[in-house]
Motif scaffolding. Structure first.
Motif, PDB file in Angstrom:
ATOM      1  N   ASP A  11       4.517  -1.715  -9.518  1.00 12.03           N
ATOM      2  CA  ASP A  11       4.235  -0.310  -9.219  1.00 12.03           C
ATOM      3  C   ASP A  11       2.961   0.200  -9.902  1.00 12.03           C
ATOM      4  O   ASP A  11       2.194   0.936  -9.313  1.00 12.03           O
ATOM      5  CB  ASP A  11       5.431   0.557  -9.620  1.00 12.03           C
ATOM      6  CG  ASP A  11       5.272   1.994  -9.163  1.00 12.03           C
ATOM      7  OD1 ASP A  11       4.859   2.210  -8.005  1.00 12.03           O
ATOM      8  OD2 ASP A  11       5.561   2.899  -9.959  1.00 12.03           O
ATOM      9  N   GLN A  12       2.722  -0.215 -11.120  1.00 10.58           N
ATOM     10  CA  GLN A  12       1.567   0.291 -11.861  1.00 10.58           C
ATOM     11  C   GLN A  12       0.268  -0.455 -11.542  1.00 10.58           C
ATOM     12  O   GLN A  12      -0.786  -0.114 -12.058  1.00 10.58           O
ATOM     13  CB  GLN A  12       1.814   0.184 -13.371  1.00 10.58           C
ATOM     14  CG  GLN A  12       2.996   0.957 -13.863  1.00 10.58           C
ATOM     15  CD  GLN A  12       4.272   0.119 -13.896  1.00 10.58           C
ATOM     16  OE1 GLN A  12       4.447  -0.817 -13.138  1.00 10.58           O
ATOM     17  NE2 GLN A  12       5.177   0.480 -14.772  1.00 10.58           N
ATOM     18  N   ASN A  13       0.317  -1.463 -10.699  1.00  9.67           N
ATOM     19  CA  ASN A  13      -0.862  -2.285 -10.434  1.00  9.67           C
ATOM     20  C   ASN A  13      -1.763  -1.597  -9.397  1.00  9.67           C
ATOM     21  O   ASN A  13      -1.755  -1.923  -8.218  1.00  9.67           O
ATOM     22  CB  ASN A  13      -0.454  -3.680  -9.976  1.00  9.67           C
ATOM     23  CG  ASN A  13      -1.617  -4.642  -9.947  1.00  9.67           C
ATOM     24  OD1 ASN A  13      -2.773  -4.248  -9.976  1.00  9.67           O
ATOM     25  ND2 ASN A  13      -1.299  -5.927  -9.871  1.00  9.67           N
ATOM     26  N   LYS A  14      -2.533  -0.647  -9.858  1.00  7.47           N
ATOM     27  CA  LYS A  14      -3.391   0.156  -8.965  1.00  7.47           C
ATOM     28  C   LYS A  14      -4.515  -0.679  -8.359  1.00  7.47           C
ATOM     29  O   LYS A  14      -4.962  -0.419  -7.243  1.00  7.47           O
ATOM     30  CB  LYS A  14      -3.965   1.359  -9.706  1.00  7.47           C
ATOM     31  CG  LYS A  14      -2.891   2.309 -10.217  1.00  7.47           C
ATOM     32  CD  LYS A  14      -1.984   2.786  -9.092  1.00  7.47           C
ATOM     33  CE  LYS A  14      -0.880   3.680  -9.598  1.00  7.47           C
ATOM     34  NZ  LYS A  14       0.192   3.855  -8.633  1.00  7.47           N
ATOM     35  N   ARG A  15      -4.979  -1.694  -9.068  1.00  2.00           N
ATOM     36  CA  ARG A  15      -6.022  -2.569  -8.534  1.00  2.00           C
ATOM     37  C   ARG A  15      -5.518  -3.273  -7.278  1.00  2.00           C
ATOM     38  O   ARG A  15      -6.168  -3.282  -6.240  1.00  2.00           O
ATOM     39  CB  ARG A  15      -6.446  -3.593  -9.588  1.00  2.00           C
ATOM     40  CG  ARG A  15      -7.524  -4.559  -9.119  1.00  2.00           C
ATOM     41  CD  ARG A  15      -7.907  -5.539 -10.228  1.00  2.00           C
ATOM     42  NE  ARG A  15      -8.455  -4.872 -11.390  1.00  2.00           N
ATOM     43  CZ  ARG A  15      -9.711  -4.438 -11.498  1.00  2.00           C
ATOM     44  NH1 ARG A  15     -10.538  -4.598 -10.491  1.00  2.00           N
ATOM     45  NH2 ARG A  15     -10.131  -3.846 -12.589  1.00  2.00           N
ATOM     46  N   PHE A  49       9.000  -1.711 -11.841  1.00  2.00           N
ATOM     47  CA  PHE A  49       9.404  -1.619 -10.447  1.00  2.00           C
ATOM     48  C   PHE A  49       8.392  -2.332  -9.565  1.00  2.00           C
ATOM     49  O   PHE A  49       7.180  -2.188  -9.745  1.00  2.00           O
ATOM     50  CB  PHE A  49       9.547  -0.148 -10.030  1.00  2.00           C
ATOM     51  CG  PHE A  49      10.673   0.532 -10.742  1.00  2.00           C
ATOM     52  CD1 PHE A  49      11.972   0.455 -10.245  1.00  2.00           C
ATOM     53  CD2 PHE A  49      10.444   1.216 -11.919  1.00  2.00           C
ATOM     54  CE1 PHE A  49      13.020   1.057 -10.921  1.00  2.00           C
ATOM     55  CE2 PHE A  49      11.492   1.828 -12.603  1.00  2.00           C
ATOM     56  CZ  PHE A  49      12.783   1.738 -12.093  1.00  2.00           C
ATOM     57  N   LEU A  50       8.934  -3.105  -8.636  1.00  2.47           N
ATOM     58  CA  LEU A  50       8.117  -3.754  -7.617  1.00  2.47           C
ATOM     59  C   LEU A  50       8.264  -2.949  -6.345  1.00  2.47           C
ATOM     60  O   LEU A  50       9.383  -2.655  -5.914  1.00  2.47           O
ATOM     61  CB  LEU A  50       8.595  -5.188  -7.373  1.00  2.47           C
ATOM     62  CG  LEU A  50       8.477  -6.151  -8.547  1.00  2.47           C
ATOM     63  CD1 LEU A  50       9.110  -7.489  -8.193  1.00  2.47           C
ATOM     64  CD2 LEU A  50       7.026  -6.344  -8.944  1.00  2.47           C
ATOM     65  N   PHE A 108      -2.107  -7.172 -16.534  1.00  4.45           N
ATOM     66  CA  PHE A 108      -1.040  -6.494 -17.245  1.00  4.45           C
ATOM     67  C   PHE A 108      -1.607  -5.621 -18.356  1.00  4.45           C
ATOM     68  O   PHE A 108      -1.097  -4.529 -18.621  1.00  4.45           O
ATOM     69  CB  PHE A 108      -0.040  -7.508 -17.802  1.00  4.45           C
ATOM     70  CG  PHE A 108       1.325  -6.942 -18.021  1.00  4.45           C
ATOM     71  CD1 PHE A 108       1.728  -6.520 -19.274  1.00  4.45           C
ATOM     72  CD2 PHE A 108       2.210  -6.816 -16.979  1.00  4.45           C
ATOM     73  CE1 PHE A 108       2.987  -5.995 -19.487  1.00  4.45           C
ATOM     74  CE2 PHE A 108       3.480  -6.286 -17.174  1.00  4.45           C
ATOM     75  CZ  PHE A 108       3.865  -5.872 -18.433  1.00  4.45           C
ATOM     76  N   ALA A 109      -2.691  -6.064 -18.985  1.00  6.48           N
ATOM     77  CA  ALA A 109      -3.322  -5.271 -20.044  1.00  6.48           C
ATOM     78  C   ALA A 109      -3.863  -3.952 -19.491  1.00  6.48           C
ATOM     79  O   ALA A 109      -3.913  -2.958 -20.208  1.00  6.48           O
ATOM     80  CB  ALA A 109      -4.439  -6.074 -20.701  1.00  6.48           C
ATOM     81  N   GLU A 110      -4.256  -3.927 -18.208  1.00  3.76           N
ATOM     82  CA  GLU A 110      -4.725  -2.685 -17.589  1.00  3.76           C
ATOM     83  C   GLU A 110      -3.572  -1.729 -17.297  1.00  3.76           C
ATOM     84  O   GLU A 110      -3.765  -0.536 -17.174  1.00  3.76           O
ATOM     85  CB  GLU A 110      -5.436  -2.979 -16.256  1.00  3.76           C
ATOM     86  CG  GLU A 110      -6.804  -3.554 -16.394  1.00  3.76           C
ATOM     87  CD  GLU A 110      -7.531  -3.634 -15.057  1.00  3.76           C
ATOM     88  OE1 GLU A 110      -6.919  -3.394 -13.997  1.00  3.76           O
ATOM     89  OE2 GLU A 110      -8.737  -3.913 -15.083  1.00  3.76           O
TER      90      GLU A 110
END
Length: 177
Positions: free
Chosen positions: A130-134, A161-162, A29-31
């Motif tokens: 949505d923002q979890n690019k890893r 958003f999921l 989440f920090a990323e």
């Protein structure tokens, strides 16, 4: 080469998986955002995982990756029937942030797929932030694709958003062997 063991998870792994999930979520989440993630407490995760692992149903696959006595990661998926199709829903895939980018998540997915092939699963499905690019990079590398399903969630007055990802190639893999 980095060596570790993947085996079926069990209740003895409960404390380690709860701690790893908390730690991994905070780091991931920090990323993604500068907002602080207030994750559920260890007690909440312990209750959740106790229910999952105490289930009398044999409708899940659960694997852990260890090196010595250190939990490196885990994967948990439930098998369901939806609209007549056998689906594996990946509910959790976490890797210890100190061991990111070593192929552990990919190896856990490969181990899960060995179960899927035995159970004649037609589709593998999951949701990612949505923002979890890893996570997106890992799943795309494995062959998952986004579809049009999106869910909005609110965490501490913040909207996220999921996005839904699927792998429909499970049947094709068996046919090409």
């Amino acid at each position: 080469m980095f060596e570790y063991t993947i085996r079926k998870g069990n209740k003895k792994d409960l404390d380690a998986i709860c701690c790893l999930q908390l730690y991994s979520q905070e780091k991931a989440f920090a990323e993604i955002t500068s907002n602080e993630l207030k994750v559920p407490t260890l007690k909440v995760y312990t209750e959740l995982w106790t229910r999952r692992l105490d289930s009398k149903e044999n409708d899940y696959s659960f694997y852990v990756a260890y090196r010595d006595h250190l939990l490196l990661g885990f994967i948990y998926a439930r098998m369901v029937v939806y609209k007549g199709k056998k689906i594996a829903l990946i509910k959790a895939l976490y890797v210890n942030p100190t061991h990111w980018d070593l192929g552990i998540g990919y190896a856990l997915l490969k181990r899960l797929y060995r179960d899927i092939e035995k159970q004649e699963i037609e589709v593998v499905s999951l949701f990612i932030l949505d923002q979890n690019k890893r996570a997106e990079t890992l799943y795309k590398k494995f062959g998952f694709k986004f579809d049009s399903v999106v869910r909005k969630i609110v965490v501490h007055d913040q909207e996220y958003f999921l996005r839904h990802m699927v792998d429909r190639r499970v049947i094709n893999r068996k046919e090409t062997k």
